[in-house]
Scaffold this active site. Structure first.
Site, PDB file in Angstrom:
ATOM      1  CE  LYS A  49      -3.767  -2.472   2.233  1.00  0.00           C
ATOM      2  NZ  LYS A  49      -4.471  -2.806   3.475  1.00  0.00           N
ATOM      3  CD  GLN A  93      -3.397  -4.396   6.793  1.00  0.00           C
ATOM      4  OE1 GLN A  93      -3.313  -3.402   6.085  1.00  0.00           O
ATOM      5  NE2 GLN A  93      -3.958  -5.524   6.376  1.00  0.00           N
ATOM      6  CG  ASP A 116      -9.293  -0.024   5.077  1.00  0.00           C
ATOM      7  OD1 ASP A 116      -9.034  -0.184   3.868  1.00  0.00           O
ATOM      8  OD2 ASP A 116      -8.547  -0.402   5.993  1.00  0.00           O
TER       9      ASP A 116
END
Ligand SMILES: NC(=O)c1ccc[n+]([C@@H]2O[C@H](COP(=O)([O-])OP(=O)(O)OC[C@H]3O[C@@H](n4cnc5c(N)ncnc54)[C@H](OP(=O)(O)O)[C@@H]3O)[C@@H](O)[C@H]2O)c1
Length: 286
Positions: A49, A93, A116
């Site tokens: 990412k 994450q 997200d």
């Protein structure tokens, strides 16, 4: 006739190029990632990412905390990132270590920076048919379907899997596109009978080969989200020989996988536009 392969790698590259152009126009952009602990797979995802963000001209703010981090410490960092004007998007994450309540951590992210799409308010916007950020993998699926001109209106779409990350948002997006959607899961009585009806099949299960070639409707569109590490290498949820029956099919690797990061970057652009007032954020006068 063998299926046309849906090239996620090529489409993702193009989208990343478009993101880079938009990032240049917007000026400085920041994506903050928070990784807690040393899960090797998570470390690889975060690195990818960061690389993709940097390539697109987005500053990656890397926050790597020790596995012993307390929930309060993580919440304090998220609060700082919420307040930091140089940060447009925040992603935490998953998975988080057991001493941290994942739901509390995800709720702490300011919805305007929730690239997200995991905050309940963000998920609710999709449910309410007014999406702000949609999780990147289902967005990538929809982008692939659009790229290959797959008609969705009125078709029968079957999604296998009901996770909040892939299955449920994918089903909602297909519904928004006017498909007739069936969601299957581990208690579905006759998976083969459901799959046989699918003009568009999305398999997001996490079990290699759970969809066999014989199950697939001839000429249908097959999106294989599965990423399963097997002795033979990375495999999808769909047996690769299904390519002999399907009309269009995503490969694994090189299908949905590369799309996920491209769509995360696109969400970061959207976050910057929300924050700069170029897009209206629901309920926010900014
Ligand atoms: N390409 C990418 O970028 C990307 C991104 C995210 C995920 N993935 C991959 O996609 C797969 C799914 O991920 P996820 O996070 O959605 O997984 P998940 O949270 O484990 O969800 C799996 C879903 O599959 C259902 N299921 C399990 N066994 C089944 C069976 N035999 N028949 C029908 N349904 C069954 C489960 O049903 P229940 O709800 O009843 O348990 C659940 O809804 C994984 O391989 C993951 O690695 C790929």
């Amino acid at each position: 006739m063998p299926a046309t392969i849906m090239d996620g790698k090529a489409l993702a590259e193009r989208i990343r190029g478009e993101v880079a152009d938009e990032a240049k126009e917007l000026g400085s952009l920041g994506l903050a990632t928070v990784l807690v602990g040393d899960d090797p797979a998570s470390g690889i995802y975060i690195r990818r990412k960061h690389e993709a963000a940097r390539e697109a001209g987005i500053t990656a703010h890397d926050h790597h905390l020790s596995a012993e981090t307390t929930e309060d410490e993580l919440l304090a960092l998220i609060a700082d990132l919420n307040a930091d004007d140089s940060v447009d998007g925040i992603l935490v994450q998953l998975p988080l270590p057991p001493q941290i309540d994942e739901r509390r951590a995800l709720r702490a992210v300011d919805p305007v920076k929730d690239v997200d799409g995991f905050h309940p308010a963000t998920a609710g916007q999709l449910y309410l048919d007014d999406p702000t950020f949609v999780p990147a993998t289902p967005l990538g699926i929809m982008a692939l379907l659009e790229e290959y001109d797959v008609p969705l209106e009125g078709v029968r779409a079957v999604v296998i899997g009901r996770s909040t990350i892939v299955g449920k948002p994918a089903a909602l997006l297909l519904l928004r596109a006017n498909a007739t959607v069936t969601i299957c899961h581990s208690r579905t009585r006759d998976l083969a009978a459901e799959v046989a009806e699918a003009d568009v099949l999305v398999a997001a299960v996490g079990k290699a080969g759970v969809v066999t070639a014989e199950m697939v409707k001839p000429g249908s569109v097959v999106i294989d989200v599965g990423m399963n590490r097997t002795d033979e290498g990375l495999r999808g949820d769909v047996d690769p020989t299904a390519a002999e029956r399907a009309g269009l099919i995503t490969p694994v690797p090189g299908g949905v996988g590369p799309m996920t990061i491209a769509m995360l970057l696109r969400n970061t652009i959207k976050a910057a536009k929300f924050r700069h007032g170029q897009l209206a954020f629901p309920g926010n006068p900014r």
